[in-house]
Write a protein that holds these residues in place. Structure first.
Motif, PDB file in Angstrom:
ATOM      1  N   ARG A  35      -4.272  -1.820  22.183  1.00 39.65           N
ATOM      2  CA  ARG A  35      -4.570  -2.757  23.099  1.00 39.65           C
ATOM      3  C   ARG A  35      -3.933  -2.315  24.549  1.00 39.65           C
ATOM      4  NH1 ARG A  35      -7.982  -7.216  21.500  1.00 39.65           N
ATOM      5  NH2 ARG A  35      -8.250  -6.552  19.129  1.00 39.65           N
ATOM      6  N   TRP A  36      -4.422  -2.397  25.825  1.00 44.77           N
ATOM      7  CA  TRP A  36      -3.752  -2.272  26.948  1.00 44.77           C
ATOM      8  C   TRP A  36      -3.564  -3.792  27.695  1.00 44.77           C
ATOM      9  CZ3 TRP A  36      -0.495   0.651  29.258  1.00 44.77           C
ATOM     10  CH2 TRP A  36      -0.239   0.366  30.782  1.00 44.77           C
ATOM     11  N   HIS A  37      -2.421  -4.049  27.766  1.00 38.97           N
ATOM     12  CA  HIS A  37      -2.304  -5.455  28.399  1.00 38.97           C
ATOM     13  C   HIS A  37      -1.160  -5.561  29.276  1.00 38.97           C
ATOM     14  CE1 HIS A  37      -2.687  -9.897  29.198  1.00 38.97           C
ATOM     15  NE2 HIS A  37      -1.500  -9.956  28.403  1.00 38.97           N
ATOM     16  N   ASP A  38      -1.209  -6.071  30.640  1.00 36.57           N
ATOM     17  CA  ASP A  38       0.026  -6.334  31.564  1.00 36.57           C
ATOM     18  C   ASP A  38       1.125  -5.371  31.555  1.00 36.57           C
ATOM     19  OD1 ASP A  38       1.310  -7.996  32.939  1.00 36.57           O
ATOM     20  OD2 ASP A  38       2.591  -9.029  31.547  1.00 36.57           O
ATOM     21  N   GLY A  39       0.356  -3.905  31.690  1.00 30.46           N
ATOM     22  CA  GLY A  39       1.045  -2.794  31.799  1.00 30.46           C
ATOM     23  C   GLY A  39       1.796  -2.254  30.617  1.00 30.46           C
ATOM     24  N   ARG A  40       1.492  -2.587  29.380  1.00 31.28           N
ATOM     25  CA  ARG A  40       1.994  -1.954  28.165  1.00 31.28           C
ATOM     26  C   ARG A  40       0.956  -1.884  27.260  1.00 31.28           C
ATOM     27  NH1 ARG A  40       6.848  -5.685  25.847  1.00 31.28           N
ATOM     28  NH2 ARG A  40       5.112  -6.141  24.541  1.00 31.28           N
ATOM     29  N   LEU A  41       1.035  -0.822  26.484  1.00 24.76           N
ATOM     30  CA  LEU A  41       0.090  -0.132  25.419  1.00 24.76           C
ATOM     31  C   LEU A  41       0.501  -0.632  24.214  1.00 24.76           C
ATOM     32  CD1 LEU A  41      -2.333   1.630  24.461  1.00 24.76           C
ATOM     33  CD2 LEU A  41      -0.469   3.473  24.130  1.00 24.76           C
ATOM     34  N   ARG A  42      -0.100  -1.467  23.561  1.00 20.39           N
ATOM     35  CA  ARG A  42       0.223  -1.859  22.135  1.00 20.39           C
ATOM     36  C   ARG A  42      -0.570  -1.097  20.945  1.00 20.39           C
ATOM     37  NH1 ARG A  42      -1.385  -7.457  19.482  1.00 20.39           N
ATOM     38  NH2 ARG A  42      -3.221  -6.008  18.948  1.00 20.39           N
ATOM     39  N   VAL A  63       4.569   1.707  30.944  1.00 23.20           N
ATOM     40  CA  VAL A  63       4.532   2.849  32.197  1.00 23.20           C
ATOM     41  C   VAL A  63       4.816   2.151  33.349  1.00 23.20           C
ATOM     42  CG1 VAL A  63       3.177   4.125  30.589  1.00 23.20           C
ATOM     43  CG2 VAL A  63       2.030   2.706  32.324  1.00 23.20           C
ATOM     44  N   PRO A  64       5.325   2.887  34.313  1.00 21.69           N
ATOM     45  CA  PRO A  64       5.692   2.185  35.521  1.00 21.69           C
ATOM     46  C   PRO A  64       4.835   2.312  36.835  1.00 21.69           C
ATOM     47  CG  PRO A  64       6.678   4.427  35.335  1.00 21.69           C
ATOM     48  CD  PRO A  64       5.917   3.999  33.975  1.00 21.69           C
ATOM     49  N   ARG A  65       3.194   2.636  36.458  1.00 22.84           N
ATOM     50  CA  ARG A  65       2.425   2.731  37.266  1.00 22.84           C
ATOM     51  C   ARG A  65       1.454   2.018  36.755  1.00 22.84           C
ATOM     52  NH1 ARG A  65       4.738   4.759  41.966  1.00 22.84           N
ATOM     53  NH2 ARG A  65       5.735   6.638  41.355  1.00 22.84           N
ATOM     54  N   ARG A  66       0.298   1.548  38.045  1.00 23.37           N
ATOM     55  CA  ARG A  66      -0.914   0.975  37.452  1.00 23.37           C
ATOM     56  C   ARG A  66      -1.803   1.970  36.700  1.00 23.37           C
ATOM     57  NH1 ARG A  66      -0.904  -3.697  40.035  1.00 23.37           N
ATOM     58  NH2 ARG A  66       0.398  -3.864  42.090  1.00 23.37           N
ATOM     59  N   ARG A  93       3.819   0.700  42.484  1.00 23.55           N
ATOM     60  CA  ARG A  93       4.289   0.204  41.238  1.00 23.55           C
ATOM     61  C   ARG A  93       3.811  -1.195  41.107  1.00 23.55           C
ATOM     62  NH1 ARG A  93       9.007   3.240  38.890  1.00 23.55           N
ATOM     63  NH2 ARG A  93       8.975   5.090  40.098  1.00 23.55           N
ATOM     64  N   PRO A  94       3.366  -1.703  40.154  1.00 22.22           N
ATOM     65  CA  PRO A  94       3.197  -3.132  39.887  1.00 22.22           C
ATOM     66  C   PRO A  94       4.168  -4.147  40.188  1.00 22.22           C
ATOM     67  CG  PRO A  94       3.120  -2.061  37.697  1.00 22.22           C
ATOM     68  CD  PRO A  94       3.456  -1.033  38.573  1.00 22.22           C
ATOM     69  N   GLY A  95       3.986  -5.259  40.691  1.00 22.99           N
ATOM     70  CA  GLY A  95       5.095  -6.360  40.539  1.00 22.99           C
ATOM     71  C   GLY A  95       5.719  -6.452  42.186  1.00 22.99           C
ATOM     72  N   THR A  96       6.394  -7.155  42.231  1.00 17.14           N
ATOM     73  CA  THR A  96       7.384  -7.327  43.718  1.00 17.14           C
ATOM     74  C   THR A  96       8.665  -6.726  43.633  1.00 17.14           C
ATOM     75  OG1 THR A  96       6.114  -9.517  43.781  1.00 17.14           O
ATOM     76  CG2 THR A  96       7.854  -9.100  45.440  1.00 17.14           C
ATOM     77  N   ARG A  97       8.775  -5.701  44.953  1.00 16.83           N
ATOM     78  CA  ARG A  97      10.050  -5.094  44.780  1.00 16.83           C
ATOM     79  C   ARG A  97      11.032  -6.012  45.180  1.00 16.83           C
ATOM     80  NH1 ARG A  97      13.138  -0.872  44.989  1.00 16.83           N
ATOM     81  NH2 ARG A  97      14.332  -0.332  47.051  1.00 16.83           N
TER      82      ARG A  97
END
Length: 102
Positions: A35-42, A63-66, A93-97
């Motif tokens: 599963r790929w969800h919210d920037g993580r591979l499970r 991972v640190p990229r979209r 990069r995802p998120g807010t700096r």
């Protein structure tokens, strides 16, 4: 030829994608739930033997990229799961700096 990782999980960035190698011998392709969800591979695998005993594998890789979720691919050969996570053309990069102040 299958890349056999030196560690249980290895992550590389190569030519516009992250390559994840997971050493999980003894499973069948159908045992995996990826599963790929919210920037993580499970990575989850579950296998039940003839005596009813269950063997479970569960790991998360961030991972640190979209990632282009629609282009993720996976193969399983010689006990190694290989997942290719293509990096989005928008390489921010995802998120807010958050700035660090004094």
């Amino acid at each position: 030829m299958t890349h056999h990782p030196d560690h249980e999980v290895e992550l590389y960035r190569d030519e516009g994608a992250y390559e994840v190698y997971v050493d999980v011998p003894g499973y069948d392709r159908g045992d995996f739930d990826l599963r790929w969800h919210d920037g993580r591979l499970r990575v989850t695998a579950e296998q039940r033997d003839a005596e009813g005993e269950t063997r479970v594998y569960n790991r998360h890789v961030s991972v640190p990229r979209r990632i282009e979720a629609d282009e993720i691919s996976a193969t399983y050969s010689d006990g190694v799961l290989h997942v290719r996570l293509p990096i989005s053309a928008d390489e921010s990069r995802p998120g807010t700096r958050i700035e660090v102040s004094e």
